[in-house]
Design an enzyme around this catalytic site. Sequence first.
Site, PDB file in Angstrom:
ATOM      1  N   GLY A  20     -23.612 -32.919 -11.918  1.00  0.00           N
ATOM      2  CA  GLY A  20     -24.766 -33.712 -12.327  1.00  0.00           C
ATOM      3  C   GLY A  20     -24.984 -33.663 -13.825  1.00  0.00           C
ATOM      4  NE  ARG A  24     -23.049 -27.442 -13.804  1.00  0.00           N
ATOM      5  CZ  ARG A  24     -23.978 -28.123 -13.137  1.00  0.00           C
ATOM      6  NH1 ARG A  24     -23.644 -29.137 -12.367  1.00  0.00           N
ATOM      7  NH2 ARG A  24     -25.240 -27.788 -13.227  1.00  0.00           N
ATOM      8  NE  ARG A  43     -27.779 -46.419 -19.152  1.00  0.00           N
ATOM      9  CZ  ARG A  43     -29.077 -46.720 -19.085  1.00  0.00           C
ATOM     10  NH1 ARG A  43     -29.965 -45.753 -19.034  1.00  0.00           N
ATOM     11  NH2 ARG A  43     -29.483 -47.968 -19.051  1.00  0.00           N
ATOM     12  NE  ARG A  87     -24.381 -32.489  -5.662  1.00  0.00           N
ATOM     13  CZ  ARG A  87     -25.062 -32.075  -6.728  1.00  0.00           C
ATOM     14  NH1 ARG A  87     -24.671 -32.450  -7.935  1.00  0.00           N
ATOM     15  NH2 ARG A  87     -26.108 -31.282  -6.607  1.00  0.00           N
ATOM     16  N   GLY A  89     -22.261 -29.026  -8.099  1.00  0.00           N
ATOM     17  CA  GLY A  89     -23.634 -29.051  -8.569  1.00  0.00           C
ATOM     18  C   GLY A  89     -24.402 -27.782  -8.257  1.00  0.00           C
ATOM     19  CB  THR A  90     -27.397 -26.352  -9.513  1.00  0.00           C
ATOM     20  OG1 THR A  90     -28.116 -27.508  -9.954  1.00  0.00           O
ATOM     21  CG2 THR A  90     -26.487 -25.867 -10.636  1.00  0.00           C
ATOM     22  CG  MET A 178     -32.473 -33.612  -6.028  1.00  0.00           C
ATOM     23  SD  MET A 178     -33.408 -33.815  -7.572  1.00  0.00           S
ATOM     24  CE  MET A 178     -34.337 -35.310  -7.190  1.00  0.00           C
ATOM     25  CD  GLU A 179     -27.992 -34.725  -7.453  1.00  0.00           C
ATOM     26  OE1 GLU A 179     -28.953 -34.863  -8.223  1.00  0.00           O
ATOM     27  OE2 GLU A 179     -27.675 -33.637  -6.932  1.00  0.00           O
ATOM     28  CG  ASP A 202     -33.410 -22.322  -9.369  1.00  0.00           C
ATOM     29  OD1 ASP A 202     -34.021 -21.660 -10.216  1.00  0.00           O
ATOM     30  OD2 ASP A 202     -32.634 -23.253  -9.644  1.00  0.00           O
TER      31      ASP A 202
END
Length: 231
Positions: A20, A24, A43, A87, A89-90, A178-179, A202
């Site tokens: 994401g 990274r 972007r 993916r 991600g976290t 979220m993805e 977390d």
Amino acid sequence: MSTHIAAAPGEIADKILLPGDPLRAKWIAESFLTDVKQYNSVRNMFGFTGYYQGQRVSVQGTGMGAPSIGIYAYELFHDYGVQQAIRVGTSGGIAPTKLRDVVIAMTASTDSQINRRATNGLDFAPPANFELLERAVAKARSLGIDFHVGGVASGDLFYDETDSLEQWTKLGILALEMETNQLYTLAARFRRKALSIVTVSDMMDGSGHTSSEERETGFRNMVEIALNSFS
């Protein structure tokens, strides 16, 4: 080039990692790949192509949330012919996961309406590609990494004040992010292979957190698993 990716034809490999955080993506390219070329900075969503152990691989930042990863995954599949996408991600962990554990997402539930919009109201349940998942599990075992395999939930709200956490916990969901749901749905639509490997950054009960610096550059295990999972 596509609307959001400035790569010329052939500049993106058919195998790609999707973090994401664009920083990274930069760290992965610099830390794991050789002969790296940056193909995108539109972007500030950085994209790179290089080689990992002789295999051509790209890495592309996707941003946060289903609409954002949906844009990049769609363009990568539709415009650039990407065949395999993982993916990295976290996530927010739910017991029995622990801080910094790796979660390999077999399925991805969601509270989003995005799938219903795409299927005229059907509740489509997108899975991971089994071949990629099987290879990821084997690699995690060989490395002795603490990992879990199961369901994650992709939510639209980062600051969710409803009782969704309680409901997901009752259903055995391992991690919230979220993805992944949107990535898996688009992979199914385009008949491509997709997998999501996330690190618990977390704990959802508030018992543990990692720093922004560690979230950007500290989760080597999931990246190494992912890079060795492409078929």
